[in-house]
Design an enzyme around this catalytic site. Sequence first.
Site, PDB file in Angstrom:
ATOM      1  N   SER A   1       3.264   0.111   0.761  1.00  0.00           N
ATOM      2  CA  SER A   1       2.315   0.936   1.510  1.00  0.00           C
ATOM      3  C   SER A   1       1.404   0.008   2.287  1.00  0.00           C
ATOM      4  O   SER A   1       1.155  -1.135   1.864  1.00  0.00           O
ATOM      5  CB  SER A   1       1.491   1.795   0.540  1.00  0.00           C
ATOM      6  OG  SER A   1       0.369   2.365   1.185  1.00  0.00           O
TER       7      SER A   1
ATOM      8  N   TYR B   1      -4.666   2.727  -5.919  1.00  0.00           N
ATOM      9  CA  TYR B   1      -3.291   2.788  -5.420  1.00  0.00           C
ATOM     10  C   TYR B   1      -2.928   1.499  -4.698  1.00  0.00           C
ATOM     11  O   TYR B   1      -1.840   0.946  -4.887  1.00  0.00           O
ATOM     12  CB  TYR B   1      -3.168   3.988  -4.483  1.00  0.00           C
ATOM     13  CG  TYR B   1      -1.779   4.225  -3.924  1.00  0.00           C
ATOM     14  CD1 TYR B   1      -0.831   4.911  -4.663  1.00  0.00           C
ATOM     15  CD2 TYR B   1      -1.444   3.787  -2.648  1.00  0.00           C
ATOM     16  CE1 TYR B   1       0.440   5.154  -4.142  1.00  0.00           C
ATOM     17  CE2 TYR B   1      -0.186   4.025  -2.115  1.00  0.00           C
ATOM     18  CZ  TYR B   1       0.759   4.703  -2.867  1.00  0.00           C
ATOM     19  OH  TYR B   1       2.018   4.928  -2.353  1.00  0.00           O
TER      20      TYR B   1
END
Length: 228
Positions: free
Chosen positions: A137, A150
């Site tokens: 990501s 995250y």
Amino acid sequence: MRTPVAIVTGAGQGFGLALTAALAAAGTTVIACGRDADRLRTATASLPGVLAVPADVTDPDARAALVDAARSAGGLDLLVHNAGELGPSPLPPLARYPLGALRAVLETTVLAPLALTQLALPLLRAAAAPTVVTLSSDAAVEAYPGWGGYGLAKAALDQLAAVLGVEEPALRVYAFDPGDMRTAMHQRAFPGEDISDRPEPAMVVPALLELLTDRPDSGRYTSASSRS
């Protein structure tokens, strides 16, 4: 010639399901893993060559079952670590991030992929063109408010992939960043917001398939298949 075999985690929806469908359509036997047994079986029921294995990747017995399924299918050519955990929604700042929730994010996103890879390595090493993919990501490389939990998990997963690629030179190990997509997880990250401008996962899958076909050096790649 043996039919290629892949394990895809988090295959019950989103990018994992879209990738499973594409791999199956190309003739790969896919061992599809997902925590929600009903959703996984319903989503994959019409896909030829897909073996649905309901499993939580944080469970050691479930990981062993996935590798056993690959062994029974004839080996393992591709291992895709797609399962992940967003954490609390709305996304909290690090100053208020619940440590128990962070442990769960790390368990699913980092520790489980490492444990599954360790179990799968003997099969991968025996394959002609073995590949491991971790889903990355931009939160792993950029500092976004609220994305600390995250992002740090994805950054650790990127490093896991980078080191594995050096330690296992016979494998191709790719940290693949698909970019923003229209998924349930992304919607949870932006509760109440319209994310319809994000691409459907099926639109991003071809970039990963291109990477798997071209087999460049191990490394981190974006959905445009460019080295980053």
